[in-house]
Design a protein around this motif. Structure first.
Motif, PDB file in Angstrom:
ATOM      1  N   PHE A  36       0.869  -1.170   0.000  1.00  0.00           N
ATOM      2  CA  PHE A  36       0.000   0.000   0.000  1.00  0.00           C
ATOM      3  C   PHE A  36       0.909   1.223   0.000  1.00  0.00           C
ATOM      4  CE2 PHE A  36      -4.616  -0.504   1.177  1.00  0.00           C
ATOM      5  CZ  PHE A  36      -4.702  -1.862   0.946  1.00  0.00           C
ATOM      6  N   ARG A  37       0.331   2.363  -0.258  1.00  0.00           N
ATOM      7  CA  ARG A  37       1.063   3.619  -0.107  1.00  0.00           C
ATOM      8  C   ARG A  37       0.139   4.710   0.406  1.00  0.00           C
ATOM      9  NH1 ARG A  37       2.203   5.181  -6.496  1.00  0.00           N
ATOM     10  NH2 ARG A  37       0.050   5.798  -7.007  1.00  0.00           N
ATOM     11  N   GLN A  38       0.763   5.698   1.027  1.00  0.00           N
ATOM     12  CA  GLN A  38       0.007   6.846   1.507  1.00  0.00           C
ATOM     13  C   GLN A  38       0.766   8.113   1.158  1.00  0.00           C
ATOM     14  OE1 GLN A  38      -1.040   6.880   5.704  1.00  0.00           O
ATOM     15  NE2 GLN A  38      -2.749   8.265   5.285  1.00  0.00           N
ATOM     16  N   ALA A  39       0.182   8.899   0.292  1.00  0.00           N
ATOM     17  CA  ALA A  39       0.772  10.173  -0.091  1.00  0.00           C
ATOM     18  C   ALA A  39       0.379  11.240   0.922  1.00  0.00           C
ATOM     19  CB  ALA A  39       0.289  10.564  -1.488  1.00  0.00           C
ATOM     20  N   PRO A  40       1.145  12.313   1.017  1.00  0.00           N
ATOM     21  CA  PRO A  40       0.829  13.380   1.969  1.00  0.00           C
ATOM     22  C   PRO A  40      -0.588  13.910   1.765  1.00  0.00           C
ATOM     23  CG  PRO A  40       3.010  13.704   1.051  1.00  0.00           C
ATOM     24  CD  PRO A  40       2.394  12.584   0.284  1.00  0.00           C
ATOM     25  N   GLY A  41      -1.350  13.920   2.858  1.00  0.00           N
ATOM     26  CA  GLY A  41      -2.698  14.453   2.797  1.00  0.00           C
ATOM     27  C   GLY A  41      -3.720  13.555   2.151  1.00  0.00           C
ATOM     28  N   LYS A  42      -3.327  12.338   1.823  1.00  0.00           N
ATOM     29  CA  LYS A  42      -4.255  11.417   1.160  1.00  0.00           C
ATOM     30  C   LYS A  42      -4.418  10.141   1.969  1.00  0.00           C
ATOM     31  CE  LYS A  42      -3.421  13.051  -3.546  1.00  0.00           C
ATOM     32  NZ  LYS A  42      -3.109  12.646  -4.945  1.00  0.00           N
ATOM     33  N   GLU A  43      -5.440   9.386   1.629  1.00  0.00           N
ATOM     34  CA  GLU A  43      -5.660   8.118   2.301  1.00  0.00           C
ATOM     35  C   GLU A  43      -4.729   7.047   1.724  1.00  0.00           C
ATOM     36  OE1 GLU A  43     -10.388   8.658   3.437  1.00  0.00           O
ATOM     37  OE2 GLU A  43      -9.743   7.017   2.154  1.00  0.00           O
ATOM     38  N   ARG A  44      -4.527   6.020   2.488  1.00  0.00           N
ATOM     39  CA  ARG A  44      -3.748   4.898   2.003  1.00  0.00           C
ATOM     40  C   ARG A  44      -4.459   4.243   0.831  1.00  0.00           C
ATOM     41  NH1 ARG A  44      -1.533   1.543   7.313  1.00  0.00           N
ATOM     42  NH2 ARG A  44      -0.325   3.255   8.198  1.00  0.00           N
ATOM     43  N   PRO A  87       6.365  12.078  -9.947  1.00  0.00           N
ATOM     44  CA  PRO A  87       6.199  12.790  -8.672  1.00  0.00           C
ATOM     45  C   PRO A  87       4.966  12.328  -7.894  1.00  0.00           C
ATOM     46  CG  PRO A  87       6.885  14.315 -10.370  1.00  0.00           C
ATOM     47  CD  PRO A  87       6.624  13.006 -11.054  1.00  0.00           C
ATOM     48  N   GLU A  88       3.920  11.941  -8.590  1.00  0.00           N
ATOM     49  CA  GLU A  88       2.707  11.486  -7.903  1.00  0.00           C
ATOM     50  C   GLU A  88       2.864  10.110  -7.251  1.00  0.00           C
ATOM     51  OE1 GLU A  88       2.980  12.603 -11.050  1.00  0.00           O
ATOM     52  OE2 GLU A  88       1.630  11.505 -12.419  1.00  0.00           O
ATOM     53  N   ASP A  89       3.996   9.456  -7.473  1.00  0.00           N
ATOM     54  CA  ASP A  89       4.290   8.216  -6.759  1.00  0.00           C
ATOM     55  C   ASP A  89       4.887   8.482  -5.380  1.00  0.00           C
ATOM     56  OD1 ASP A  89       5.383   6.874  -9.877  1.00  0.00           O
ATOM     57  OD2 ASP A  89       3.503   6.407  -8.848  1.00  0.00           O
ATOM     58  N   THR A  90       5.164   9.730  -5.077  1.00  0.00           N
ATOM     59  CA  THR A  90       5.704  10.092  -3.776  1.00  0.00           C
ATOM     60  C   THR A  90       4.735   9.687  -2.671  1.00  0.00           C
ATOM     61  OG1 THR A  90       7.014  11.932  -4.632  1.00  0.00           O
ATOM     62  CG2 THR A  90       6.399  12.016  -2.303  1.00  0.00           C
ATOM     63  N   ALA A  91       5.236   8.896  -1.726  1.00  0.00           N
ATOM     64  CA  ALA A  91       4.373   8.378  -0.656  1.00  0.00           C
ATOM     65  C   ALA A  91       5.223   7.552   0.301  1.00  0.00           C
ATOM     66  CB  ALA A  91       3.267   7.504  -1.242  1.00  0.00           C
ATOM     67  N   VAL A  92       4.624   7.223   1.416  1.00  0.00           N
ATOM     68  CA  VAL A  92       5.173   6.188   2.276  1.00  0.00           C
ATOM     69  C   VAL A  92       4.581   4.860   1.796  1.00  0.00           C
ATOM     70  CG1 VAL A  92       5.341   5.263   4.611  1.00  0.00           C
ATOM     71  CG2 VAL A  92       5.409   7.744   4.243  1.00  0.00           C
ATOM     72  N   TYR A  93       5.448   3.913   1.538  1.00  0.00           N
ATOM     73  CA  TYR A  93       5.032   2.606   1.021  1.00  0.00           C
ATOM     74  C   TYR A  93       5.070   1.586   2.159  1.00  0.00           C
ATOM     75  CZ  TYR A  93       5.004   4.257  -3.768  1.00  0.00           C
ATOM     76  OH  TYR A  93       4.696   4.937  -4.928  1.00  0.00           O
ATOM     77  N   TYR A  94       3.966   0.858   2.290  1.00  0.00           N
ATOM     78  CA  TYR A  94       3.816  -0.123   3.350  1.00  0.00           C
ATOM     79  C   TYR A  94       3.731  -1.529   2.777  1.00  0.00           C
ATOM     80  CZ  TYR A  94       2.536   3.911   6.215  1.00  0.00           C
ATOM     81  OH  TYR A  94       2.532   5.119   6.870  1.00  0.00           O
ATOM     82  N   CYS A  95       4.503  -2.414   3.345  1.00  0.00           N
ATOM     83  CA  CYS A  95       4.406  -3.826   3.013  1.00  0.00           C
ATOM     84  C   CYS A  95       3.246  -4.438   3.799  1.00  0.00           C
ATOM     85  CB  CYS A  95       5.728  -4.492   3.401  1.00  0.00           C
ATOM     86  SG  CYS A  95       5.790  -6.262   3.169  1.00  0.00           S
TER      87      CYS A  95
END
Length: 121
Positions: A36-44, A87-95
């Motif tokens: 999963f990923r979560q971008a700034p200000g967005k939902e996972r 740039p829109e792939d910028t996010a925290v990525y969760y395993c």
């Protein structure tokens, strides 16, 4: 179940990164794995998943053709290869992990700590 993700970093648009996630405390081959990923200000949001035997994969629409997911059951590791990053792939990525392949797109049972991917334009 413990999931340790790594491989995030800062890259320029168009470049590639490979994320890794090592699982411990599990019989790895029976677990479907995903990201999963979560971008700034967005939902996972769901990004990708792979079945326990590696035969089935599924991707978020915007990731199709750019990302691949694979696993090495001998190393208890799942990988997310990300090419042509934007740039829109910028996010925290969760395993993520779950014994149910189906649940990986919505509510996986197990989550890693996240690794930050930043794509500059």
């Amino acid at each position: 179940v413990q999931l340790q993700a790594s491989g995030g970093g800062l890259v320029q648009a168009g470049n590639s990164l490979r994320l890794s996630c090592v699982a411990s405390g599990v019989t790895f081959g029976i677990y479907a794995m995903g990201w999963f990923r979560q971008a700034p200000g967005k939902e996972r949001e769901f990004v990708a998943r792979i079945s326990g035997n590696g035969r089935n994969t599924h991707f978020l629409g915007s990731a199709k053709g750019r990302f691949t997911i694979s696993r090495d059951n001998a190393k208890n590791t799942v990988y997310l290869q990300m090419n042509s990053l934007k740039p829109e792939d910028t996010a925290v990525y969760y395993c993520t992990a779950d014994v149910s392949y189906a649940l990986l797109t919505t509510r996986p049972a197990y989550w890693g700590q996240g690794t930050l991917v930043t794509v500059s334009s």
